[in-house]
Enzyme design. Sequence first.
Site, PDB file in Angstrom:
ATOM      1  CG  ASP A  67      -0.251  -0.499   2.480  1.00 28.40           C
ATOM      2  OD1 ASP A  67       0.990  -0.465   2.536  1.00 28.40           O
ATOM      3  OD2 ASP A  67      -0.955  -0.917   3.409  1.00 28.40           O
ATOM      4  CG  ASN A 136      -8.497  -1.369  12.244  1.00 28.53           C
ATOM      5  OD1 ASN A 136      -7.525  -2.004  11.837  1.00 28.53           O
ATOM      6  ND2 ASN A 136      -9.022  -0.365  11.553  1.00 28.53           N
ATOM      7  CG  HIS A 138      -5.587  -2.191   9.001  1.00 25.48           C
ATOM      8  ND1 HIS A 138      -5.644  -0.841   9.289  1.00 25.48           N
ATOM      9  CD2 HIS A 138      -4.274  -2.500   9.131  1.00 25.48           C
ATOM     10  CE1 HIS A 138      -4.431  -0.381   9.550  1.00 25.48           C
ATOM     11  NE2 HIS A 138      -3.593  -1.361   9.460  1.00 25.48           N
ATOM     12  CD  GLU A 143      -8.515   0.957   7.905  1.00 30.06           C
ATOM     13  OE1 GLU A 143      -8.402   0.027   8.731  1.00 30.06           O
ATOM     14  OE2 GLU A 143      -7.925   2.044   8.041  1.00 30.06           O
TER      15      GLU A 143
END
Length: 505
Positions: A67, A136, A138, A143
């Site tokens: 990314d 979280n 990801h 996400e």
Amino acid sequence: MRVIVVKNYEEVSAKASRFVLSELWRKPNLVLGLATGATPIGLYKNLIKAYKEKRADFSDVKTFNLDEYWGISEKAKESYHYFMKSNLFSQINIKRENTNIPPSKSESAEIAGENFERDIKQSGGIDLQVLGIGSNGHIGFCEPGTSFDSRTHLAKLSEETRVANSKYFSSFNKIGFEKKTSQMPTHAITMGLGTIMEAKKILLLASGKNKAKAVAEAIEGPVSTRVPASILQWHSDATIILDEEAAFYLKSNYKSPLLFAEGDIELLTKNDLPRKKSIVVISPHPDDASISLGGTISMLSKNNKVFVAVMTTGYRSVVSGKSIHEIIKIRENEAKDESKVLGTKAIFLRSEFYDAKNFEDIVKNDIKKLLNNFEKIKPDIIFLPNKKDSHPTHKISRDVALSCVEKYKKIHGGVFEIWEFEGPWSMFGERDFNTIVAYGDDILKNKMRAISLQKSQIERTRFDIAAKSLSQLRASVVPEQAMVGYGAKSPNFGKYFELFRISSV
Ligand code: F6R
């Protein structure tokens, strides 16, 4: 999913780099998927070290990063282009044109995504994808809520991710939290979950308390888009390496397998060996430790506490014209001299079983004696004669040590690493070992010096020659017979091998 729990971040990085390097040794033109962030930095440092020590060659490697922040300058310190250049690419011999990171800007994110996917496909697909995990859940910047079949796309960063990653935006560090996050990019371009799942192998790393909840949900929770990393449960070859903090909420007790897969043979050089451990080497006779594993011990003693438990006096090995008492003295002195060379501490058990005919009770005493030493040493790793070693003294020494491990575990719990070794009198069969320790001339010299101090023994049998020949023989036959992919590009492992079977109890 293969879950490996190790002590701390340093061990996560060590284990991860061994994983990546063994893939690279098998396939010099590896297509490697990479991640950024704090987690893989230790792995990258180890890869750089391996390159500098000529153990890794990246000249044919292709990389694809997961990314990049959207809209940021690729030259900015916070960009993942900058991160990869400074933390890895500029320090290894990878070709610039073989590295791929999604662009931070483009007229169309959709086209940029399609191009990235096409490039991955044209390279033959990703062999090994390295991942971190967000608090979280990801992976990449996929996400919670991202669809399982997503491809490389523009993603909106969640508030949690923006808060977590604002610390990397150093220029904003001194200002308030609100402002910090408000200056962070709101979007990133990321491989999709579908893209990630197509990698042939996955290696996810996590370290620290703040990952523990996400890790537990990803590994033991239901597979759900709520926790994107949980999709890895459906991958056929995913390995997760965690430190104890990140593994905190896992319910199952993952008995840290020492190898990545059954049937794999792991090759360790001196940098890969354990550190900061308490180690006990069970040496049935005073000379067995140096003859069987003098090279490995020489290297281990630099970064660990190594005790050699000399199980018996070995007085029956003839030293002509001497009394038993004198022979014992000679042999124990030889072992003491040897320990100075190897950097170990010798402990003399003088086990009674050596002289016993009917020894059940006697063995109990011997176990007690060894257990007392375990209580003081608190060992993490035990070296033992291998299962097929049929020499009675070796066999009983092994049994005594294993009973002792069992008793110690009952009292204190914990996990032991057991390293079974071979020797000129009991060599491993082709599939009996799972670990190779490789070393060079300097270490061999030390091993041979240690063995040469066992004068009373090498005068009657040339164990020194046998030990040296075995190290050479192993180094010449093992790679061809048992290891995959060692061609002309074999890295510089060292010329001599000692073999082990590692397991954990
Ligand atoms: C980075 C990436 C992210 C990170 C994750 C953990 O390329 O895709 O998924 O792996 O946010 O970041 P750290 O390692 O900084 O805790």
